[in-house]
Design an enzyme around this catalytic site. Structure first.
Site, PDB file in Angstrom:
ATOM      1  N   ASP A  66       0.821  -1.213   0.000  1.00 28.44           N
ATOM      2  CA  ASP A  66       0.000   0.000   0.000  1.00 28.44           C
ATOM      3  C   ASP A  66       0.856   1.265   0.000  1.00 28.44           C
ATOM      4  O   ASP A  66       0.576   2.217   0.726  1.00 28.44           O
ATOM      5  CB  ASP A  66      -0.955  -0.016   1.205  1.00 28.44           C
ATOM      6  CG  ASP A  66      -1.945   1.135   1.172  1.00 28.44           C
ATOM      7  OD1 ASP A  66      -2.183   1.686   0.088  1.00 28.44           O
ATOM      8  OD2 ASP A  66      -2.475   1.497   2.235  1.00 28.44           O
ATOM      9  N   TYR A  67       1.905   1.283  -0.821  1.00 28.51           N
ATOM     10  CA  TYR A  67       2.699   2.506  -0.963  1.00 28.51           C
ATOM     11  C   TYR A  67       1.908   3.550  -1.742  1.00 28.51           C
ATOM     12  O   TYR A  67       1.242   3.229  -2.736  1.00 28.51           O
ATOM     13  CB  TYR A  67       4.014   2.209  -1.682  1.00 28.51           C
ATOM     14  CG  TYR A  67       5.123   1.808  -0.745  1.00 28.51           C
ATOM     15  CD1 TYR A  67       5.786   2.762   0.037  1.00 28.51           C
ATOM     16  CD2 TYR A  67       5.512   0.480  -0.619  1.00 28.51           C
ATOM     17  CE1 TYR A  67       6.808   2.394   0.904  1.00 28.51           C
ATOM     18  CE2 TYR A  67       6.533   0.101   0.236  1.00 28.51           C
ATOM     19  CZ  TYR A  67       7.178   1.064   0.998  1.00 28.51           C
ATOM     20  OH  TYR A  67       8.176   0.697   1.856  1.00 28.51           O
ATOM     21  N   GLU A  68       2.002   4.815  -1.288  1.00 26.95           N
ATOM     22  CA  GLU A  68       1.263   5.891  -1.932  1.00 26.95           C
ATOM     23  C   GLU A  68       2.131   7.093  -2.290  1.00 26.95           C
ATOM     24  O   GLU A  68       1.656   8.038  -2.934  1.00 26.95           O
ATOM     25  CB  GLU A  68       0.093   6.315  -1.032  1.00 26.95           C
ATOM     26  CG  GLU A  68      -0.831   5.140  -0.708  1.00 26.95           C
ATOM     27  CD  GLU A  68      -2.072   5.532   0.087  1.00 26.95           C
ATOM     28  OE1 GLU A  68      -2.311   6.742   0.255  1.00 26.95           O
ATOM     29  OE2 GLU A  68      -2.800   4.618   0.526  1.00 26.95           O
ATOM     30  N   HIS A  69       3.405   7.064  -1.883  1.00 26.66           N
ATOM     31  CA  HIS A  69       4.342   8.153  -2.191  1.00 26.66           C
ATOM     32  C   HIS A  69       5.653   7.537  -2.685  1.00 26.66           C
ATOM     33  O   HIS A  69       6.126   6.543  -2.114  1.00 26.66           O
ATOM     34  CB  HIS A  69       4.596   9.015  -0.951  1.00 26.66           C
ATOM     35  CG  HIS A  69       3.338   9.559  -0.337  1.00 26.66           C
ATOM     36  ND1 HIS A  69       2.668  10.642  -0.849  1.00 26.66           N
ATOM     37  CD2 HIS A  69       2.620   9.129   0.738  1.00 26.66           C
ATOM     38  CE1 HIS A  69       1.592  10.884  -0.109  1.00 26.66           C
ATOM     39  NE2 HIS A  69       1.536   9.976   0.861  1.00 26.66           N
ATOM     40  N   GLN A  71      -8.580   0.809  -4.213  1.00 26.44           N
ATOM     41  CA  GLN A  71      -9.172   1.792  -3.302  1.00 26.44           C
ATOM     42  C   GLN A  71     -10.262   2.602  -4.028  1.00 26.44           C
ATOM     43  O   GLN A  71     -10.066   3.758  -4.391  1.00 26.44           O
ATOM     44  CB  GLN A  71      -8.095   2.720  -2.745  1.00 26.44           C
ATOM     45  CG  GLN A  71      -7.039   1.997  -1.923  1.00 26.44           C
ATOM     46  CD  GLN A  71      -6.029   2.947  -1.319  1.00 26.44           C
ATOM     47  OE1 GLN A  71      -6.376   4.022  -0.809  1.00 26.44           O
ATOM     48  NE2 GLN A  71      -4.755   2.586  -1.362  1.00 26.44           N
TER      49      GLN A  71
END
Length: 306
Positions: free
Chosen positions: A154-157, A216
């Site tokens: 769940d990496y977002e950056h 998501q």
């Protein structure tokens, strides 16, 4: 010369053959429910969450983080540490909930959005080789210590390029599965131009090793309608072709299609089309305030699917 498959048909009893042909011809509906837990300050325990025995249930501990303090994006090097509530969601609680419910498995999610005072969690390895070596070591240790079954990404950056992300995460997944350290893997992308290229690069090369796509859908606008949701689902099923794309909503007041506005209507339509692979919720921490109303409804819905 008869093949082994021809011989099988000769010696297989007719009633067994008929049953197997029916099974091959009819896809069985998925009854998978997943829930993120442990990311907020709220005290929530596995035993707080209702568990329907007729579904497959995955808890996803949130989060294990490879974090470096300093100017961002500071380099990270695969040294993951646990950031969830280990007092209430520790190894003894993991083993206890799995012993009590045969349908429960527990995994952990890697990365997440922010840490501490809203500091972004970046994926920014110093090198593929060193990141991968350290990640394999630290993740294996956490999985073993807590008795976990899988990992979620769940990496977002990002402070790297998409190919580096694909090689690091793909290499980690390959090692963990090849050595039977985990039994399931998933990714948690969403529709954003700063995120999408990374997960698509990972999917193109390592999608065959990824069991579930925790997309998501709650990252879409709150104004999302049922027809728009179905359109979004088809788009993401195309992007992650061949994958089991799970539908989702948040109980934190975020966006997307909520249960109040037709989420389960959309699920019914997907089920009719044979496209419903499962449901996941973000998150148990937020749901506790409403006594897990939608966890019950989601699992009841899945359990009712024929």
């Amino acid at each position: 010369m008869l093949s082994k498959y021809a011989l099988l048909f000769i010696f297989l009893p007719l009633h067994s053959l008929f049953f197997n042909l029916l099974t091959i011809g009819a896809a069985q509906p998925e009854k998978l429910f997943r829930e993120y837990i442990g990311a907020e300050d709220t005290i929530v325990r596995f035993t707080d969450v209702p568990i329907n025995p007729s579904v497959d249930f995955h808890f996803l501990l949130s989060f294990a983080i490879d974090y470096t303090d300093g100017a961002h994006p500071a380099p990270t090097n695969g040294d993951f540490r646990v950031y969830w509530d280990t007092k209430n969601l520790g190894s003894s609680q993991v083993s206890a909930i799995k012993a009590k419910h045969a349908n429960v498995r527990v995994g952990m999610s890697l990365g997440g959005d922010t840490i501490g005072n809203n500091k972004p969690v970046y994926f920014h390895p110093t090198s593929i080789k060193s990141w991968l070596a350290n990640a394999i070591h630290s993740i294996t240790k956490i999985v073993t210590t807590y008795g976990l079954d899988g990992i979620d990404i769940d990496y977002e950056h990002f402070g790297s390029d998409p190919d580096t992300f694909a090689e690091c995460i793909g290499g980690l997944i390959f090692y963990l599965k090849q050595n039977e350290i985990v039994s399931f893997t998933s990714i948690a992308p969403y529709e954003d131009d700063s995120v999408k290229p990374y997960y698509l690069a990972l999917w193109r090369k390592y999608g065959h090793l990824i069991d579930y796509v925790n997309f998501q859908f709650y990252a879409y606008p709150r104004s999302t309608t049922v027809s728009q949701f179905l359109k979004y689902f088809d788009e993401q099923s195309f992007n992650y072709k061949g994958g089991q794309v799970l539908v989702s909503f948040g109980t934190d007041g975020s966006g997307g299609l909520s249960p109040q506005n037709g989420f389960f209507d959309a699920c019914s339509e997907l089920s009719k089309q044979g496209k419903l692979h499962g449901i996941f919720i973000w998150s148990a921490d937020d749901s506790k305030k409403a006594n897990f109303k939608y966890e019950k409804q989601s699992q009841d819905f899945l359990a009712s699917q024929k």
